[in-house]
Design a protein around this motif. Structure first.
Motif, PDB file in Angstrom:
ATOM      1  N   LYS A 316       0.841  -1.202   0.000  1.00 42.69           N
ATOM      2  CA  LYS A 316       0.000   0.000   0.000  1.00 42.69           C
ATOM      3  C   LYS A 316       0.873   1.248   0.000  1.00 42.69           C
ATOM      4  N   ILE A 317       0.363   2.305  -0.605  1.00 40.52           N
ATOM      5  CA  ILE A 317       1.101   3.567  -0.667  1.00 40.52           C
ATOM      6  C   ILE A 317       1.074   4.242   0.700  1.00 40.52           C
ATOM      7  N   ASN A 318       2.240   4.594   1.204  1.00 40.25           N
ATOM      8  CA  ASN A 318       2.323   5.288   2.487  1.00 40.25           C
ATOM      9  C   ASN A 318       2.558   6.767   2.225  1.00 40.25           C
ATOM     10  N   VAL A 319       1.507   7.556   2.316  1.00 39.55           N
ATOM     11  CA  VAL A 319       1.593   8.986   2.039  1.00 39.55           C
ATOM     12  C   VAL A 319       2.131   9.698   3.278  1.00 39.55           C
ATOM     13  N   THR A 320       3.263  10.345   3.143  1.00 41.72           N
ATOM     14  CA  THR A 320       3.878  11.053   4.281  1.00 41.72           C
ATOM     15  C   THR A 320       3.923  12.566   4.057  1.00 41.72           C
ATOM     16  N   SER A 321       3.767  12.994   2.818  1.00 40.42           N
ATOM     17  CA  SER A 321       3.708  14.427   2.509  1.00 40.42           C
ATOM     18  C   SER A 321       2.928  14.602   1.213  1.00 40.42           C
ATOM     19  N   ARG A 322       2.426  15.796   1.008  1.00 43.45           N
ATOM     20  CA  ARG A 322       1.627  16.027  -0.191  1.00 43.45           C
ATOM     21  C   ARG A 322       1.525  17.523  -0.477  1.00 43.45           C
ATOM     22  N   ILE A 323       1.638  17.855  -1.751  1.00 48.08           N
ATOM     23  CA  ILE A 323       1.333  19.216  -2.206  1.00 48.08           C
ATOM     24  C   ILE A 323      -0.132  19.212  -2.632  1.00 48.08           C
ATOM     25  N   LYS A 324      -0.940  19.976  -1.949  1.00 44.08           N
ATOM     26  CA  LYS A 324      -2.376  19.950  -2.199  1.00 44.08           C
ATOM     27  C   LYS A 324      -2.709  20.510  -3.583  1.00 44.08           C
ATOM     28  N   PHE A 325      -3.690  19.895  -4.202  1.00 44.62           N
ATOM     29  CA  PHE A 325      -4.194  20.392  -5.473  1.00 44.62           C
ATOM     30  C   PHE A 325      -4.962  21.678  -5.201  1.00 44.62           C
ATOM     31  N   ASP A 326      -4.452  22.782  -5.692  1.00 42.90           N
ATOM     32  CA  ASP A 326      -5.027  24.078  -5.333  1.00 42.90           C
ATOM     33  C   ASP A 326      -4.852  25.059  -6.487  1.00 42.90           C
ATOM     34  N   THR A 327      -5.855  25.153  -7.337  1.00 38.81           N
ATOM     35  CA  THR A 327      -5.799  26.070  -8.475  1.00 38.81           C
ATOM     36  C   THR A 327      -6.129  27.493  -8.027  1.00 38.81           C
ATOM     37  N   ARG A 328      -5.593  28.454  -8.741  1.00 43.73           N
ATOM     38  CA  ARG A 328      -5.901  29.863  -8.468  1.00 43.73           C
ATOM     39  C   ARG A 328      -6.589  30.459  -9.697  1.00 43.73           C
ATOM     40  N   ILE A 329      -7.730  31.054  -9.508  1.00 42.67           N
ATOM     41  CA  ILE A 329      -8.435  31.692 -10.608  1.00 42.67           C
ATOM     42  C   ILE A 329      -8.610  33.165 -10.283  1.00 42.67           C
TER      43      ILE A 329
END
Length: 440
Positions: A316-329
């Motif tokens: 299983k994938i062990n997620v320890t960090s993440r850049i959030k999906f965050d668009t700017r309009i």
């Protein structure tokens, strides 16, 4: 829908239901159709809590994300619309089983029946929730609730349109002894309670943590860190997880990463409602044997041939960090989205009013119109290259249909005319910019 200040103050009186603080004598009914729509009653106080939560978070320098909040509210509008249109149809099987096959006649006007139902519904919810994580075709719907990379009160509103229809069968054993009116009331209370536990604002609640499901416990459930996966399924009570080995404490030195293990990276509610089902079918088609193709649906999401039903942790994938999906309009697009979302909400309120005359506009038409609008709002938030033209087409179609059927008020009519003009101006500016670049 005429709403006065007195009505709004009266609505706040229902806030206690968010914490299951209800009077058994006032919430006990003999017949199913006498049970009020408690979920509708708590929306106003819950939205007040959402606003208060965001004020607290912004005071702590946490940025307000319109895209994520709007997506959660869009899911709520779709799911709530389905609940209104079906009008409790999922309870039909329960009522039939109770009337024909019940084994015990618990008195409907007994406080003991009320208490037994509260515990019984919560016990069944534990297994409902657990099955949603451990059976792949159920997870394909439930994943909608876990799709946000934030963890706030609005996330509690993210639900699959089909979720309740996938779950009702596991509650049916209660029909052998619990009156339908009690079940319908407590099924609502159980789900209402779970709204407030989606927050990072509340920390440790002391002795209450031993028995009840709390924000601290539920944060673990929504984490995609390996230690968080498939833990803390409880609804109101956390004791079921402790009894059946699925309880996990929050690790203080480990930041919880929220969302799905593989982020769908979209704010489009229609896509989020359906994308995992498509992935499920694709996975099934890739399997070599017919048996494995079927196994993909009823075994766990992490299962693969030769592994245990729920898969192996080492794969299983062990997620320890993440850049959030965050668009700017742009600011004007944010304002445009807020205005049209409010318009969708206004149309949604019409579904609640049983006394209104819908004239040529049917509830189904309102739902489809709102679905189209919320989808294009999602595309705009995703910064899709097709968003502008699809939104223009939507506004143009709405204008044409409203003129043909004379089914909209003058203010809404002019708002859509202005919207069409905005997109025409937008396309003109884009075309002019494109031609200028070519000439250079």
């Amino acid at each position: 829908m005429n709403i006065s200040c007195i009505d709004l103050v009266d609505q706040l009186k229902h806030a206690g239901k968010l914490w299951y603080l209800v009077n058994p004598y006032e919430t006990t009914f003999e017949l199913p159709h006498k049970v009020p729509d408690y979920q509708q009653q708590v929306w106003f106080p819950f939205f007040v809590l959402i606003i208060l939560e965001q004020i607290i978070l912004m005071s702590k320098k946490k940025r307000f994300r319109l895209n994520d909040q709007m997506t959660s509210l869009s899911h709520w509008l779709l799911q709530e619309s389905g609940r209104i249109l079906f009008r409790g149809g999922e309870y039909y099987a329960y009522i039939v089983i109770y009337e024909r096959y019940r084994r015990w006649n618990l008195p409907w006007d007994s406080t003991w029946t009320w208490c037994i139902t509260a515990v019984g519904v919560d016990f069944c919810y534990y297994w409902v929730h657990r099955s949603n994580h451990e059976i792949h075709f159920l997870w394909a719907h439930h994943q909608v609730h876990h799709s946000s990379e934030e963890f706030n009160l609005a996330v509690g509103l993210r639900q699959s349109v089909l979720q309740h229809w996938c779950n009702f069968i596991l509650y049916l054993p209660l029909a052998l002894f619990i009156p339908p009116s009690h079940f319908i009331a407590h099924n609502q209370f159980n789900l209402i309670y779970q709204l407030w536990i989606h927050t990072t604002v509340i920390d440790d609640l002391g002795p209450l943590e031993l028995i009840f499901n709390t924000p601290k416990h539920h944060r673990v459930h929504h984490g995609c860190n390996l230690y968080c996966l498939d833990k803390n399924y409880g609804g109101v009570l956390i004791i079921w997880d402790k009894l059946f080995g699925t309880f996990m404490e929050e690790k203080e030195k480990s930041e919880i990463i929220y969302g799905l293990v593989v982020s769908p990276q979209s704010f489009n509610p229609l896509y989020l409602q359906t994308f995992y089902t498509i992935q499920l079918i694709k996975k099934s088609l890739r399997m070599p044997s017919f048996t494995d193709k079927l196994a993909v649906f009823w075994k766990g999401p992490s299962w693969f041939p030769g592994s245990p039903r729920l898969g192996l942790d080492e794969y299983k994938i062990n997620v320890t960090s993440r850049i959030k999906f965050d668009t700017r309009i742009s600011a004007w697009q944010n304002l445009y989205i807020i205005v049209h979302f409010c318009l969708v909400f206004y149309h949604h309120l019409q579904l609640y009013d049983e006394l209104q005359e819908l004239k040529t506009t049917s509830p189904g038409s309102i739902f489809l119109s709102n679905l189209f609008a919320l989808t294009t709002i999602g595309l705009l938030l995703d910064k899709s290259s097709y968003a502008g033209i699809i939104e223009f087409i939507r506004c143009f179609i709405y204008l044409c249909l409203s003129i043909i059927h004379n089914s909209t008020d003058v203010y809404t009519h002019y708002l859509y005319i202005i919207s069409c003009c905005i997109w025409i101006l937008y396309f003109s500016c884009k075309a002019k910019s494109y031609l200028t670049n070519i000439q250079k």
